[in-house]
Design a protein around this motif. Structure first.
Motif, PDB file in Angstrom:
ATOM      1  N   GLY A   1      19.252 -11.568 -22.769  1.00 13.23           N
ATOM      2  CA  GLY A   1      18.396 -10.507 -21.344  1.00 13.23           C
ATOM      3  C   GLY A   1      19.232  -9.162 -20.253  1.00 13.23           C
ATOM      4  O   GLY A   1      18.234  -8.666 -19.653  1.00 13.23           O
ATOM      5  N   ARG A   2      19.834  -9.336 -21.100  1.00 12.48           N
ATOM      6  CA  ARG A   2      20.975  -7.968 -20.562  1.00 12.48           C
ATOM      7  C   ARG A   2      20.846  -6.840 -21.380  1.00 12.48           C
ATOM      8  O   ARG A   2      21.016  -6.843 -22.708  1.00 12.48           O
ATOM      9  CB  ARG A   2      21.960  -8.162 -20.214  1.00 12.48           C
ATOM     10  CG  ARG A   2      22.293  -9.463 -18.481  1.00 12.48           C
ATOM     11  CD  ARG A   2      23.266  -9.333 -18.063  1.00 12.48           C
ATOM     12  NE  ARG A   2      23.951 -10.753 -17.277  1.00 12.48           N
ATOM     13  CZ  ARG A   2      24.754 -11.298 -16.824  1.00 12.48           C
ATOM     14  NH1 ARG A   2      25.960 -10.598 -17.332  1.00 12.48           N
ATOM     15  NH2 ARG A   2      24.421 -12.274 -15.465  1.00 12.48           N
TER      16      ARG A   2
ATOM     17  N   TRP B   1      25.485  -3.971 -16.310  1.00 14.52           N
ATOM     18  CA  TRP B   1      24.188  -3.744 -16.642  1.00 14.52           C
ATOM     19  C   TRP B   1      22.121  -3.603 -15.757  1.00 14.52           C
ATOM     20  O   TRP B   1      22.942  -3.561 -14.381  1.00 14.52           O
ATOM     21  CB  TRP B   1      24.212  -5.346 -17.097  1.00 14.52           C
ATOM     22  CG  TRP B   1      25.163  -6.718 -16.281  1.00 14.52           C
ATOM     23  CD1 TRP B   1      26.562  -6.432 -16.551  1.00 14.52           C
ATOM     24  CD2 TRP B   1      24.022  -7.073 -15.670  1.00 14.52           C
ATOM     25  NE1 TRP B   1      25.967  -7.865 -15.433  1.00 14.52           N
ATOM     26  CE2 TRP B   1      25.045  -7.941 -14.811  1.00 14.52           C
ATOM     27  CE3 TRP B   1      23.001  -7.124 -15.520  1.00 14.52           C
ATOM     28  CZ2 TRP B   1      24.873  -9.172 -14.131  1.00 14.52           C
ATOM     29  CZ3 TRP B   1      22.897  -8.044 -14.203  1.00 14.52           C
ATOM     30  CH2 TRP B   1      23.070  -9.022 -13.249  1.00 14.52           C
TER      31      TRP B   1
ATOM     32  N   THR C   1      18.716  -5.965 -16.339  1.00 19.38           N
ATOM     33  CA  THR C   1      17.957  -6.716 -16.952  1.00 19.38           C
ATOM     34  C   THR C   1      16.930  -6.168 -16.566  1.00 19.38           C
ATOM     35  O   THR C   1      15.857  -5.647 -15.598  1.00 19.38           O
ATOM     36  CB  THR C   1      17.610  -8.306 -16.136  1.00 19.38           C
ATOM     37  OG1 THR C   1      17.147  -8.282 -14.903  1.00 19.38           O
ATOM     38  CG2 THR C   1      19.076  -8.559 -16.387  1.00 19.38           C
TER      39      THR C   1
ATOM     40  N   ALA D   1      15.046 -13.500 -18.710  1.00 19.03           N
ATOM     41  CA  ALA D   1      15.839 -13.170 -20.046  1.00 19.03           C
ATOM     42  C   ALA D   1      14.039 -13.546 -21.492  1.00 19.03           C
ATOM     43  O   ALA D   1      13.486 -14.274 -21.228  1.00 19.03           O
ATOM     44  CB  ALA D   1      16.593 -14.412 -20.121  1.00 19.03           C
TER      45      ALA D   1
ATOM     46  N   SER E   1      18.974  -9.481 -26.700  1.00 18.68           N
ATOM     47  CA  SER E   1      18.364  -8.683 -25.366  1.00 18.68           C
ATOM     48  C   SER E   1      17.105  -6.941 -25.401  1.00 18.68           C
ATOM     49  O   SER E   1      16.690  -7.327 -26.744  1.00 18.68           O
ATOM     50  CB  SER E   1      20.153  -7.798 -25.858  1.00 18.68           C
ATOM     51  OG  SER E   1      19.338  -6.572 -25.376  1.00 18.68           O
TER      52      SER E   1
END
Length: 502
Positions: free
Chosen positions: A52-53, A174, A176, A180, A184
């Motif tokens: 998710g990042r 990072w 988001t 998530a 990625s």
């Protein structure tokens, strides 16, 4: 010799970190270069992938950014040196919800914001993260923002820095873009696992070449060399029989090319590829250049350089006097060697691009400051400008700048995220560690039709922001002959393998 001894600029290649002093706290070793003000991250933790990042260093393009080893919990690298107006571009981003986060650090109390915009630097505003001082460039916190909408499909997202401060104000690790999803959300975040240097940008990267653990790096940031093509060119180079060096030849490893001005434009195809007008004004030498120039295109372009086989491109920021461009008197690019054994030098790999210097370094350079110094060729310095940054030259002379590039290559990449970190300096006269391949040492000698003094500026700012770019497009057989006959044999040549004495 490259220049008469009386006119040689001070030999200070140490780069000090710009604007605000930063100390990178990596997870293991931090090596301090005594007396230089430079700090280099040593061994660091490998990056821990978190679904998710989008890692900040996974940008597809940038302006003003550099990467460094991070002291944040998940290791890897962060993006720093970010000031108002700088930006990062991320491709293939999926926005999966309205709740967005950013991992930030700051040692600037002025604060500011990081705007996320869709499609362009001034595109629709997706969200804005507030930035306040965190107490250190490696003291990390997570800030939140609400998305104005949840656009469908893959997006191009620009992170644009905004602040009232004229200095760097934020580090980014990072982002988001919603909950998530198990992977990625950015296609550009796939790491390249080839060995890459982890030295802090803006420092002398080879000071501790064998102690760092290579970090992960984004695809597109590190550009691997075409190994098959490089192997063929290297085999052809090794087969070259060098020309005999006649008596009386000066024993200095050197050849050169003289290049005329091809054009000026606010473009930079290395730092800002495909973005016309996005850069400060550059003066281009060799071929005519725009934002869409590539090394492949150079081989078929008209070129103003006089060395046979040199199709390369060279450029520097425009010098101005009271806002008007200062004419160029001459531009000579020397190719030499700083290693103890010049017979170890190899030609440049195909497609190599390099940037030397820092366009965003804005510090004063009074007389004898030791770096980024303009000086007087052909006459004495008789004073300084009112701000102390520019020399005044006696009649008969002219303003000149010598820019020396790094000459040790990592052997793997022809470009890097900051366009510098695939190159390093010799250590005790040897290319070693993460930079094991000795290549020719470029030295730009830019002569201006100016006696210096007041009213001068670079298009990038103060003299300390002087920098140069190089795109290698030498015909391999021509470059190979010059390297083998001149550099490898410690012999002075001109624009071809005609040996010179005196």
């Amino acid at each position: 010799m490259r220049t008469p001894p009386a006119h040689v600029a001070p030999p200070d290649r140490a780069r000090k970190r710009r604007r605000l002093t930063r100390i990178t706290l990596a997870s293991a070793v931090v090596a301090a270069l005594a007396g230089s003000g430079i700090y280099i991250a040593g061994a660091q933790a490998e990056e821990v992938a978190v679904p998710g990042r989008v890692q900040a260093e996974a940008f597809a393009a940038q302006s003003g950014a550099q990467t460094e080893g991070t002291g944040d919990a998940d290791g890897g690298r962060n993006v720093g040196w970010l000031a108002s107006g700088d930006w990062l571009r991320f491709d293939g981003v999926s926005v999966t919800g309205v709740d967005l986060t950013a991992r930030v650090a700051s040692l600037n109390t002025a604060g500011g914001s990081v705007e996320l915009r869709l499609g362009a630097q001034n595109g629709p505003l997706l969200a804005s993260f507030p930035i306040a001082g965190t107490g250190g460039w490696q003291k990390w916190t997570t800030v939140t923002a609400k998305a104005s909408a949840v656009p469908a499909g893959a997006q191009t997202v620009f992170a644009v820095m905004k602040s009232t401060s004229t200095s760097d104000f934020v580090n980014l690790n990072w982002f988001t873009f919603g909950p998530a999803t198990g992977t990625s959300p950015s296609a550009s975040a796939t790491p390249n696992t080839s060995a890459v240097p982890s030295a802090t940008p803006g420092s002398t990267a080879s000071a501790s070449p064998s102690t760092s653990v290579p970090p992960s790096a984004p695809a597109g940031g590190w550009v691997p060399v075409d190994q098959a093509k490089w192997s063929r060119e290297l085999a052809a180079f090794n087969a070259i029989k060098p020309k005999a060096v006649p008596p009386g030849t000066t024993r200095v490893p050197e050849f050169h090319t003289d290049c005329g001005v091809a054009n000026s434009a606010p473009d930079d195809p290395i730092v800002l590829p495909g973005l016309s007008g996005a850069s400060h004004m550059h003066t281009f030498f060799g071929p005519k250049i725009d934002a869409f120039t590539t090394t492949d295109k150079l081989f078929t372009a008209a070129n103003t350089c006089n060395a046979p086989g040199d199709r390369s491109a060279y450029w520097t920021p425009e010098l101005r006097k009271d806002g008007k461009a200062v004419p160029i008197k001459s531009m000579r690019i020397y190719y030499g060697s700083r290693v103890k054994d010049p017979s170890t030098v190899k030609p440049f790999p195909p497609g190599l691009v390099v940037v030397e210097g820092d366009a965003k370094r804005q510090v004063d350079t009074p007389k004898n400051a030791g770096s980024n110094q303009f000086w007087c060729a052909g006459s004495a310095e008789i004073g300084r400008s009112a701000d102390g940054n520019w020399p005044k030259c006696a009649p008969g002379g002219n303003l000149i700048f010598q820019l020396v590039f790094k000459d040790c290559w990592d052997g793997k990449n022809i470009d890097s995220p900051d366009h510098k970190s695939h190159m390093g300096d010799p250590v005790n006269g040897v290319c070693t560690g993460r930079y094991p391949v000795a290549v020719p040492d470029l030295s730009f000698m830019v002569n201006y039709e100016s006696l210096g003094g007041d009213g001068l500026s670079l298009s990038s700012g103060k003299p300390s922001s002087m920098h140069g770019d190089f795109m290698n497009a030498w015909e391999p057989e021509r470059l190979g002959d010059l390297v083998k006959s001149c550099l490898n044999q410690n012999a002075k040549c001109g624009v071809d393998t005609t040996f010179a004495g005196g």
